[in-house]
Scaffold this motif. Structure first.
Motif, PDB file in Angstrom:
ATOM      1  N   LEU A 382      29.382  29.078   4.313  1.00  0.00           N
ATOM      2  CA  LEU A 382      29.462  30.352   5.043  1.00  0.00           C
ATOM      3  C   LEU A 382      30.778  31.055   4.736  1.00  0.00           C
ATOM      4  N   PHE A 383      31.831  30.270   4.632  1.00  0.00           N
ATOM      5  CA  PHE A 383      33.143  30.843   4.326  1.00  0.00           C
ATOM      6  C   PHE A 383      33.122  31.530   2.971  1.00  0.00           C
ATOM      7  N   ASP A 384      32.465  30.915   1.978  1.00  0.00           N
ATOM      8  CA  ASP A 384      32.331  31.536   0.657  1.00  0.00           C
ATOM      9  C   ASP A 384      31.598  32.877   0.753  1.00  0.00           C
ATOM     10  N   CYS A 385      30.512  32.897   1.533  1.00  0.00           N
ATOM     11  CA  CYS A 385      29.706  34.117   1.672  1.00  0.00           C
ATOM     12  C   CYS A 385      30.493  35.242   2.332  1.00  0.00           C
ATOM     13  N   VAL A 386      31.259  34.904   3.355  1.00  0.00           N
ATOM     14  CA  VAL A 386      32.059  35.909   4.061  1.00  0.00           C
ATOM     15  C   VAL A 386      33.114  36.497   3.126  1.00  0.00           C
ATOM     16  N   LEU A 387      33.771  35.645   2.346  1.00  0.00           N
ATOM     17  CA  LEU A 387      34.780  36.134   1.406  1.00  0.00           C
ATOM     18  C   LEU A 387      34.154  37.049   0.353  1.00  0.00           C
ATOM     19  N   ARG A 388      32.949  36.690  -0.125  1.00  0.00           N
ATOM     20  CA  ARG A 388      32.278  37.530  -1.114  1.00  0.00           C
ATOM     21  C   ARG A 388      31.883  38.880  -0.494  1.00  0.00           C
ATOM     22  N   PHE A 389      31.410  38.841   0.750  1.00  0.00           N
ATOM     23  CA  PHE A 389      31.075  40.083   1.458  1.00  0.00           C
ATOM     24  C   PHE A 389      32.296  40.990   1.582  1.00  0.00           C
ATOM     25  N   GLU A 390      33.432  40.414   1.981  1.00  0.00           N
ATOM     26  CA  GLU A 390      34.649  41.209   2.130  1.00  0.00           C
ATOM     27  C   GLU A 390      35.102  41.797   0.798  1.00  0.00           C
ATOM     28  N   LYS A 391      34.914  41.046  -0.278  1.00  0.00           N
ATOM     29  CA  LYS A 391      35.276  41.544  -1.605  1.00  0.00           C
ATOM     30  C   LYS A 391      34.413  42.742  -1.983  1.00  0.00           C
ATOM     31  N   ILE A 392      33.098  42.645  -1.768  1.00  0.00           N
ATOM     32  CA  ILE A 392      32.189  43.750  -2.090  1.00  0.00           C
ATOM     33  C   ILE A 392      32.491  44.958  -1.209  1.00  0.00           C
ATOM     34  N   GLN A 393      32.741  44.707   0.060  1.00  0.00           N
ATOM     35  CA  GLN A 393      33.046  45.797   0.983  1.00  0.00           C
ATOM     36  C   GLN A 393      34.314  46.533   0.552  1.00  0.00           C
ATOM     37  N   ASN A 394      35.326  45.821   0.131  1.00  0.00           N
ATOM     38  CA  ASN A 394      36.561  46.464  -0.343  1.00  0.00           C
ATOM     39  C   ASN A 394      36.317  47.278  -1.606  1.00  0.00           C
ATOM     40  N   GLU A 395      35.437  46.789  -2.485  1.00  0.00           N
ATOM     41  CA  GLU A 395      35.115  47.544  -3.703  1.00  0.00           C
ATOM     42  C   GLU A 395      34.415  48.849  -3.351  1.00  0.00           C
ATOM     43  N   TRP A 396      33.480  48.807  -2.402  1.00  0.00           N
ATOM     44  CA  TRP A 396      32.793  50.030  -1.985  1.00  0.00           C
ATOM     45  C   TRP A 396      33.770  51.034  -1.370  1.00  0.00           C
ATOM     46  N   ARG A 397      34.693  50.525  -0.597  1.00  0.00           N
ATOM     47  CA  ARG A 397      35.665  51.431   0.039  1.00  0.00           C
ATOM     48  C   ARG A 397      36.600  52.040  -0.994  1.00  0.00           C
ATOM     49  N   GLN A 398      36.929  51.285  -2.018  1.00  0.00           N
ATOM     50  CA  GLN A 398      37.741  51.840  -3.096  1.00  0.00           C
ATOM     51  C   GLN A 398      36.968  52.924  -3.836  1.00  0.00           C
ATOM     52  N   ASP A 399      35.667  52.713  -4.038  1.00  0.00           N
ATOM     53  CA  ASP A 399      34.826  53.742  -4.662  1.00  0.00           C
ATOM     54  C   ASP A 399      34.812  55.017  -3.813  1.00  0.00           C
ATOM     55  N   GLU A 400      34.708  54.848  -2.491  1.00  0.00           N
ATOM     56  CA  GLU A 400      34.708  56.014  -1.605  1.00  0.00           C
ATOM     57  C   GLU A 400      36.035  56.768  -1.693  1.00  0.00           C
ATOM     58  N   LYS A 401      37.132  56.012  -1.767  1.00  0.00           N
ATOM     59  CA  LYS A 401      38.444  56.646  -1.882  1.00  0.00           C
ATOM     60  C   LYS A 401      38.544  57.471  -3.169  1.00  0.00           C
ATOM     61  N   GLU A 402      38.013  56.919  -4.272  1.00  0.00           N
ATOM     62  CA  GLU A 402      38.056  57.639  -5.540  1.00  0.00           C
ATOM     63  C   GLU A 402      37.165  58.878  -5.509  1.00  0.00           C
ATOM     64  N   ASN A 403      35.993  58.765  -4.854  1.00  0.00           N
ATOM     65  CA  ASN A 403      35.121  59.935  -4.721  1.00  0.00           C
ATOM     66  C   ASN A 403      35.761  61.010  -3.850  1.00  0.00           C
ATOM     67  N   ASP A 404      36.458  60.590  -2.788  1.00  0.00           N
ATOM     68  CA  ASP A 404      37.178  61.560  -1.951  1.00  0.00           C
ATOM     69  C   ASP A 404      38.245  62.291  -2.763  1.00  0.00           C
TER      70      ASP A 404
END
Length: 439
Positions: A382-404
């Motif tokens: 579960l810990f592995d899955c949570v870390l992977r989720f947080e990594k993907i979420q940060n990538e999406w937020r970085q994409d949003e920042k670049e689009n902004d």
């Protein structure tokens, strides 16, 4: 080649320091393989090629105190074929992973590259496999050894997850997490979201896509992301849950937890699959939300697609539906009859007054599951899955920042440059939404 060092210490040493007095170099083919056997049939539990042939070749050098080094033993006759110079890089004694290359290898793997592709990069950078310094097998062993060193033991996985959530809560005052235990006091369901997800939900939470079709961990728990769309029509994450069972009571607990974490704000529209337990729980916890429970991938017939997405009124829907049933003699089709009873939940003709972000199915959740699946393994904790989720979420937020950034410092191309309406819209909408408006 194997090197052995011998040293003496004690009163004979100068300044009581250890003093090397002998070195011995042995062939790596010395000795024989140490067979490991199972307890039942005494057969080898694995098959490996023979690399030890009882070779006695060795070189020993030694010295006495304050004297020069001398060769004391030199057996040069090998009992096996020697390695050619162009293959010497494959010998164990010639292979080692330096700190720099090991760090590069780990960084590439952490960034999403497979171990094979990461090794290919090092091979390209070194101008040939013989110059890398180690083999592909060594790369796999290195990464697996690191993973083993950091892997949480199964019994402590839940505890490790809770410690992680507590650390996140200390750094993020809006961080929210909760879990449910079964009759044996074991974690069976849990949900979490960070503070940014709460802020995103305030802005984009009118529409929520929720899907439970993917399992991604060693406990076979169901991955259940809460997904929406932002002002660039890209995915945005509102939270993630893992569930042990898809029961109505489990869904009620999860939806109540999600609602509490979001300050009681109900979404305008919820897209889900056709799980009846889920739909029942949604009607109890989100009575004011419209539920769209059709998975668009399963809809194949053109007329049914028209009924689902393109009817402008309820009257038009009834006319097309009746034609579809009559033309194909589907009066006794149980699935279609059941779908008709649920028509207000999936046809846009009955929900035009509700916001849905322009989506017709749970594709957003499916794409989220696809992202979570990337580089994931069924042996993940579960810990592995949570870390992977947080990594993907940060990538999406970085994409949003670049689009902004692009929207603030650039203008979309206007189809008619003199059109005042389009020019005004370009200063209000994001580029993605502006092109939809312009179309």
């Amino acid at each position: 080649m194997v090197v052995r060092f011998y040293s003496r210490s004690g009163s004979d040493n100068i300044d009581n320091s250890k003093e090397l007095y002998m070195k011995e170099f042995e062939c790596s083919c010395k000795g024989t393989k140490d067979e490991k056997h199972s307890a039942k049939n005494k057969q080898p539990i694995y098959l490996k090629i023979e690399t030890r042939f009882g070779c006695t070749t060795r070189l020993r050098i030694g010295r006495k105190k304050n004297e020069e080094w001398r060769v004391t033993i030199f057996d040069i006759q090998h009992n096996h074929d020697m390695v050619s110079p162009d293959q010497s890089y494959m010998l164990r004694s010639a292979r080692s992973i330096s700190y720099a290359k090991g760090n590069t290898l780990k960084t590439l793997v952490d960034a999403g590259f497979s171990i094979s592709n990461a090794y290919s990069y090092l091979q390209q950078e070194s101008h040939g496999r013989e110059n890398v310094g180690f083999l592909k097998k060594d790369a796999y062993d290195y990464i697996n050894r690191i993973a083993k060193d950091h892997r949480q033991v199964e019994d402590g996985d839940a505890a490790e997850l809770i410690r992680h959530f507590k650390n996140k809560s200390n750094k993020d005052i809006l961080f929210y997490w909760d879990f449910q235990v079964d009759e044996n006091n074991r974690m069976c369901n849990f949900f979490f979201r960070d503070g940014r997800s709460r802020v995103d939900y305030e802005d984009f939470g009118d529409f929520v896509s929720f899907d439970t079709t993917y399992k991604t961990n060693k406990y076979n728990l169901i991955c259940a992301p809460f997904t929406g769309i932002n002002h660039h029509k890209n995915n945005v994450m509102f939270g993630l849950a893992f569930m042990s069972h898809e029961t109505e009571s489990s869904f009620q607990w999860l939806f109540n937890t999600f609602l509490e974490s979001m300050g009681g704000k109900q979404p305008e529209t919820i897209f889900t699959n056709q799980c009846q337990a889920m739909i029942n729980a949604i009607e109890v916890v989100f009575p004011n939300s419209h539920t769209d429970c059709v998975n668009g991938i399963s809809i194949r017939m053109l007329l049914l697609t028209l009924c689902m997405e393109f009817c402008e009124s309820e009257e038009e829907f009834e006319n097309i539906w009746s034609k579809m049933i009559a033309d194909n003699n589907l009066y006794d089709h149980s699935w279609l009859n059941n779908m008709y009873k649920l028509r207000n939940k999936w046809s846009t003709a009955f929900s035009k007054h509700r916001f849905s972000g322009g989506l017709k199915a749970t594709s957003r959740s499916e794409s989220t599951n696809s992202s979570l699946k990337f580089d994931g393994k069924r042996t993940d904790t579960l810990f592995d899955c949570v870390l992977r989720f947080e990594k993907i979420q940060n990538e999406w937020r970085q994409d949003e920042k670049e689009n902004d950034f692009k929207c603030r410092h650039g203008m979309p191309t206007l189809a008619v440059k003199t059109n005042c309406l389009l020019r005004d819209a370009s200063s209000i909408y994001t580029h993605t939404v502006h092109y939809m408006f312009q179309s």
